[in-house]
Motif scaffolding. Structure first.
Motif, mmCIF file in Angstrom:
data_model
loop_
_atom_site.group_PDB
_atom_site.id
_atom_site.type_symbol
_atom_site.label_atom_id
_atom_site.label_comp_id
_atom_site.label_asym_id
_atom_site.label_seq_id
_atom_site.Cartn_x
_atom_site.Cartn_y
_atom_site.Cartn_z
ATOM 1 N N SER A 96 32.241 -27.900 6.578
ATOM 2 C CA SER A 96 31.449 -28.181 7.656
ATOM 3 C C SER A 96 30.936 -29.702 7.750
ATOM 4 N N GLY A 97 30.382 -30.143 8.605
ATOM 5 C CA GLY A 97 29.856 -31.469 8.692
ATOM 6 C C GLY A 97 30.600 -32.516 9.671
ATOM 7 N N ARG A 98 31.596 -31.937 10.596
ATOM 8 C CA ARG A 98 32.291 -32.785 11.324
ATOM 9 C C ARG A 98 32.033 -32.650 12.747
ATOM 10 N N GLY A 99 30.859 -31.858 13.108
ATOM 11 C CA GLY A 99 30.763 -31.243 14.586
ATOM 12 C C GLY A 99 30.564 -32.715 15.319
ATOM 13 N N MET A 100 29.682 -33.520 14.961
ATOM 14 C CA MET A 100 29.387 -34.800 15.958
ATOM 15 C C MET A 100 30.687 -35.789 15.802
ATOM 16 N N LEU A 101 31.369 -35.790 14.900
ATOM 17 C CA LEU A 101 32.609 -36.605 14.874
ATOM 18 C C LEU A 101 33.530 -36.270 15.995
ATOM 19 N N ILE A 102 33.552 -34.735 16.119
ATOM 20 C CA ILE A 102 34.248 -34.236 17.005
ATOM 21 C C ILE A 102 33.730 -34.366 18.621
#
Length: 161
Positions: free
Chosen positions: A119-125
């Motif tokens: 996890s940890g890619r939400g705001m990159l998306i």
């Protein structure tokens, strides 16, 4: 308020902005249980709404960004059980905006997750798909609202190549 502009090309039907179909303005708001199952249901409903409103060409990208904002709200903003999140989506024919409010004051951040992290890619998306995104403090001063916007007009430079 944090605002991060981002230009990302998106294919748009050539008839938009050229006397073709007119985009329907709309607004929708809901309060949901802060659980992951609600996210999938809302994402599917959002895709259907955008397609019915003449925004099918950006429905998947917009829904993915909205899903990530909702997931962040549920996972990071609602660490207390039995809480809710408030979501809204609106389109004025020029811009489409999604907003989610949660009870936490913790600010979202864009970070580079390590390859082995799950996890940890939400705001990159969100940053990759949204034209702009930011954070607001609700009028009652409780928690935060995280929002994203996309342009839905031919004038935005998103005409099909």
């Amino acid at each position: 308020m944090t605002e991060i502009p981002h230009d990302s090309p998106r294919e748009m039907p050539s008839e938009l902005g050229s006397g073709g179909p007119v985009l329907r303005s709309f607004a929708f708001a809901a309060v949901l249980s802060a659980d992951r199952e609600a996210i999938g249901r809302l994402r599917h409903g959002l895709v259907d709404l955008l397609r019915a409103s003449g925004l099918g060409y950006l429905a998947d990208d917009f829904a993915l960004g909205a899903q990530e904002l909702m997931a962040n709200a549920v996972v990071h903003g609602c660490r207390v059980h039995d809480v809710t999140i408030a979501v809204s989506v609106s389109c004025d024919g020029q811009r489409i905006r999604f907003k989610v409010q949660d009870p936490s004051d913790e600010q979202p951040r864009v970070r580079a997750a390590a390859d082995e992290e799950m996890s940890g890619r939400g705001m990159l998306i969100v940053e990759a798909f949204a034209d702009r995104w930011g954070v607001e403090t609700p009028s009652d001063g409780t928690g935060k609202s995280v929002w994203m916007e996309m342009s839905c007009t031919a004038a935005s430079g998103r005409e099909a190549a």
